[in-house]
Design a protein around this motif. Structure first.
Motif, PDB file in Angstrom:
ATOM      1  N   ILE A  85       0.846  -1.277  -0.033  1.00 28.37           N
ATOM      2  CA  ILE A  85      -0.058   0.138   0.117  1.00 28.37           C
ATOM      3  C   ILE A  85       1.035   1.200   0.084  1.00 28.37           C
ATOM      4  O   ILE A  85       1.748   1.343   0.883  1.00 28.37           O
ATOM      5  CB  ILE A  85      -0.779   0.065   1.205  1.00 28.37           C
ATOM      6  CG1 ILE A  85      -1.827  -1.106   1.489  1.00 28.37           C
ATOM      7  CG2 ILE A  85      -1.853   1.211   1.099  1.00 28.37           C
ATOM      8  CD1 ILE A  85      -2.746  -1.496   0.385  1.00 28.37           C
ATOM      9  N   ASN A  86       0.623   2.202  -1.159  1.00 29.11           N
ATOM     10  CA  ASN A  86       1.427   3.406  -0.931  1.00 29.11           C
ATOM     11  C   ASN A  86       0.627   4.580  -0.894  1.00 29.11           C
ATOM     12  O   ASN A  86      -0.111   4.986  -2.125  1.00 29.11           O
ATOM     13  CB  ASN A  86       2.430   3.373  -2.288  1.00 29.11           C
ATOM     14  CG  ASN A  86       2.950   4.612  -2.529  1.00 29.11           C
ATOM     15  OD1 ASN A  86       3.173   5.473  -1.522  1.00 29.11           O
ATOM     16  ND2 ASN A  86       3.985   4.710  -3.505  1.00 29.11           N
ATOM     17  N   GLY A  87       0.183   5.112   0.065  1.00 26.99           N
ATOM     18  CA  GLY A  87      -0.717   6.377   0.226  1.00 26.99           C
ATOM     19  C   GLY A  87       0.078   7.354   0.860  1.00 26.99           C
ATOM     20  O   GLY A  87      -0.532   8.459   1.114  1.00 26.99           O
ATOM     21  N   GLY A  88       1.327   7.296   0.639  1.00 24.66           N
ATOM     22  CA  GLY A  88       2.036   8.523   1.418  1.00 24.66           C
ATOM     23  C   GLY A  88       3.440   8.347   1.291  1.00 24.66           C
ATOM     24  O   GLY A  88       4.045   7.422   0.726  1.00 24.66           O
ATOM     25  N   SER A  89       4.321   9.238   2.079  1.00 24.38           N
ATOM     26  CA  SER A  89       5.877   9.078   1.862  1.00 24.38           C
ATOM     27  C   SER A  89       6.511   7.848   2.545  1.00 24.38           C
ATOM     28  O   SER A  89       7.384   7.301   2.300  1.00 24.38           O
ATOM     29  CB  SER A  89       6.408  10.092   2.511  1.00 24.38           C
ATOM     30  OG  SER A  89       6.153  10.400   3.937  1.00 24.38           O
ATOM     31  N   PHE A  90       5.365   7.381   3.745  1.00 22.79           N
ATOM     32  CA  PHE A  90       5.973   5.988   4.183  1.00 22.79           C
ATOM     33  C   PHE A  90       5.790   4.802   3.251  1.00 22.79           C
ATOM     34  O   PHE A  90       6.733   3.691   3.343  1.00 22.79           O
ATOM     35  CB  PHE A  90       5.399   5.870   5.682  1.00 22.79           C
ATOM     36  CG  PHE A  90       5.984   6.824   6.587  1.00 22.79           C
ATOM     37  CD1 PHE A  90       7.576   6.646   7.003  1.00 22.79           C
ATOM     38  CD2 PHE A  90       5.567   7.742   7.020  1.00 22.79           C
ATOM     39  CE1 PHE A  90       8.094   7.497   7.825  1.00 22.79           C
ATOM     40  CE2 PHE A  90       6.089   8.915   7.874  1.00 22.79           C
ATOM     41  CZ  PHE A  90       7.310   8.732   8.227  1.00 22.79           C
ATOM     42  N   GLY A  91       4.717   4.739   2.758  1.00 26.49           N
ATOM     43  CA  GLY A  91       4.522   3.757   1.689  1.00 26.49           C
ATOM     44  C   GLY A  91       5.432   3.877   0.429  1.00 26.49           C
ATOM     45  O   GLY A  91       5.848   2.710   0.273  1.00 26.49           O
ATOM     46  N   ALA A  92       5.592   4.990   0.302  1.00 26.38           N
ATOM     47  CA  ALA A  92       6.671   5.219  -0.775  1.00 26.38           C
ATOM     48  C   ALA A  92       8.079   4.697  -0.295  1.00 26.38           C
ATOM     49  O   ALA A  92       8.883   4.126  -1.318  1.00 26.38           O
ATOM     50  CB  ALA A  92       6.926   6.484  -1.362  1.00 26.38           C
ATOM     51  N   VAL A 136       0.443   0.715   8.719  1.00 26.12           N
ATOM     52  CA  VAL A 136      -0.915   0.524   9.198  1.00 26.12           C
ATOM     53  C   VAL A 136      -1.413   2.166   9.575  1.00 26.12           C
ATOM     54  O   VAL A 136      -2.643   2.542   9.106  1.00 26.12           O
ATOM     55  CB  VAL A 136      -1.456  -0.182  10.263  1.00 26.12           C
ATOM     56  CG1 VAL A 136      -0.601  -0.045  11.409  1.00 26.12           C
ATOM     57  CG2 VAL A 136      -2.578  -0.367  10.619  1.00 26.12           C
ATOM     58  N   HIS A 137      -0.532   3.032   9.935  1.00 31.14           N
ATOM     59  CA  HIS A 137      -0.899   4.240  10.068  1.00 31.14           C
ATOM     60  C   HIS A 137       0.221   5.164   9.073  1.00 31.14           C
ATOM     61  O   HIS A 137       1.215   5.029   9.499  1.00 31.14           O
ATOM     62  CB  HIS A 137      -0.740   4.761  11.602  1.00 31.14           C
ATOM     63  CG  HIS A 137      -0.723   6.253  11.589  1.00 31.14           C
ATOM     64  ND1 HIS A 137      -0.098   7.150  12.355  1.00 31.14           N
ATOM     65  CD2 HIS A 137      -1.592   7.290  10.788  1.00 31.14           C
ATOM     66  CE1 HIS A 137      -0.294   8.363  12.045  1.00 31.14           C
ATOM     67  NE2 HIS A 137      -1.159   8.595  11.283  1.00 31.14           N
ATOM     68  N   GLU A 138      -0.372   5.536   8.062  1.00 26.47           N
ATOM     69  CA  GLU A 138       0.544   6.334   7.147  1.00 26.47           C
ATOM     70  C   GLU A 138       0.785   7.701   7.564  1.00 26.47           C
ATOM     71  O   GLU A 138      -0.269   8.571   7.718  1.00 26.47           O
ATOM     72  CB  GLU A 138      -0.029   6.169   5.561  1.00 26.47           C
ATOM     73  CG  GLU A 138       0.423   7.205   4.628  1.00 26.47           C
ATOM     74  CD  GLU A 138       2.149   7.110   4.454  1.00 26.47           C
ATOM     75  OE1 GLU A 138       2.671   8.023   4.851  1.00 26.47           O
ATOM     76  OE2 GLU A 138       2.442   6.305   3.751  1.00 26.47           O
ATOM     77  N   THR A 139       1.740   7.840   8.344  1.00 25.69           N
ATOM     78  CA  THR A 139       1.847   9.114   9.103  1.00 25.69           C
ATOM     79  C   THR A 139       1.808  10.309   8.535  1.00 25.69           C
ATOM     80  O   THR A 139       1.663  11.301   9.025  1.00 25.69           O
ATOM     81  CB  THR A 139       3.266   8.837  10.090  1.00 25.69           C
ATOM     82  OG1 THR A 139       3.460   7.502  10.491  1.00 25.69           O
ATOM     83  CG2 THR A 139       3.468   9.709  11.354  1.00 25.69           C
TER      84      THR A 139
END
Ligand SMILES: *Cc1c(COP(=O)(O)O)cnc(C)c1O
Length: 360
Positions: A85-92, A136-139
């Motif tokens: 799951i890539n929904g932000g900088s941590f997913g990236a 699990v939490h995309e900070t």
């Protein structure tokens, strides 16, 4: 340095008992006493994440990203295929790690603030994958993903599940047994509210088995070595001994005050208090499924980064800025660490003052 109130998402504020430990001499650590402390850290980490008896815990000296990379290189190979799951900088960041180490993957890209839905997940066939990876939490955006949904998907093909709960552990509920999580990650500077430098991995039996079979091209992050040493409460190399002692004190304190549930409730209460008090300010919630750890806000009238700077320079308050494309649009207010309702009143007063001054 000036005395600040810290509402970032890490490093966060530690309480006084934990800070005091930081002023003590760092002890020699190849001892039974330190091993016993490490065993206690392992026991409490397992308890607070509801890990099964068979799970093992490894403490890595390195920030959370070290454990993200360690989890990938020690449990996945080019024979795997991960869905990430890539929904932000941590997913990236997970995507980047997979690329560097040439692990096949597909990514589910989610727009800023969007939750993962069943419809989205239904576009993918679990039979095409061997592993699933999620923060699990995309900070970066404050989105908390639905682990029930992810667990359902994974159970259809017995996927190996890696959950980065670095900013979520002790802020949102996590249940390793219920969701059959193979690797759960967290870090010392988030809700554990200790200095940065240690990240923690809770490893299932299946993860331990993969670790025994894979030879990562990295010495420092070799988890087989780490597991071998952990059998005697030790680490292969000199760990951040002082931080591990602080983590021990913090975990015991949480246990004494009612365990992870109490800690999560406290965080949730602060988050709700803040969210209710800012309804008349020119902000909009970013996340449609917010974590208790952070409130992520669109600034509707002013540059989000200017708000960060003015609060820092004129009010002695740190909120958490965003980077990249979101720098001017979004800022975040954390709810983890040693914070009180009074601290939030100070922040809310400052924000109301900005409104009065027509800054926002
Ligand atoms: C903080 C965080 C990390 C780790 O970042 P480090 O700077 O390496 O500690 C990883 N994932 C998430 C979701 C985080 O919030």
């Amino acid at each position: 340095m000036k005395k600040m109130i810290n509402f970032t998402v890490g490093p966060v504020q530690a309480d006084l008992d934990i800070l005091k430990i930081g002023a003590e001499q760092v002890p020699y650590f190849r001892t039974k006493e330190f091993s016993d402390l490490m065993f206690e850290n392992e026991k409490l980490m397992k308890e607070f994440s509801n890990a099964p008896e068979s799970a093992k815990v490894v403490f890595i000296t390195g920030s959370g990203t070290a454990s993200m990379e360690a989890s990938i290189i020690n449990t996945l190979t080019e024979k795997d295929k991960a869905l990430v799951i890539n929904g932000g900088s941590f997913g990236a960041r997970f995507v980047e790690i997979l690329k560097i180490h040439e692990i096949p993957y597909d990514e589910i890209r989610l727009e800023v603030g969007k939750a993962l839905t069943k419809e989205e997940l239904d576009k993918y066939n679990p039979k095409n994958y061997t592993a699933f990876i999620v923060n699990v939490h995309e900070t970066s955006t404050g989105v908390h993903y639905d682990l029930d949904l992810i667990h359902d998907f994974c159970s259809k093909n017995n996927l190996f599940l890696i959950v980065d709960a670095i900013s979520s552990f002790l802020a949102d509920e996590i249940d390793i047994k219920k969701h059959n999580i193979d690797i759960m990650l967290t870090g010392s500077q988030k809700a554990l509210a200790c200095p940065p430098g240690i990240s923690v991995m809770v490893l299932s039996k299946r993860a331990q088995k993969r670790i025994q079979e894979i030879n990562p091209k990295c010495m420092y992050l070799n988890l087989r070595d780490a597991l071998k040493n952990a059998e005697r409460g030790q680490t292969p190399f000199t760990p951040a001994v002082g931080t591990l002692i602080q983590i021990n004190a913090r975990l015991k304190k949480i246990k004494k005050s009612g365990g992870a549930k109490t800690e999560i409730e406290k965080t949730k209460k602060l988050a709700n208090y803040f969210r209710n008090k800012i309804k008349d300010l020119p902000f909009k919630l970013v996340s449609e499924s917010p974590s208790n750890a952070v409130t992520s806000l669109y600034s509707l009238s002013a540059s989000a980064n200017d708000i960060f700077l003015i609060l820092k320079d004129e009010y002695n308050i740190w909120v958490c800025p965003n980077g990249g494309d979101l720098k001017e649009k979004i800022f975040r207010v954390g709810h983890i660490g040693h914070l009180t309702i009074e601290d939030y009143d100070t922040l809310i007063n400052a924000l109301n003052d900005l409104k009065k001054r027509k800054v926002i």
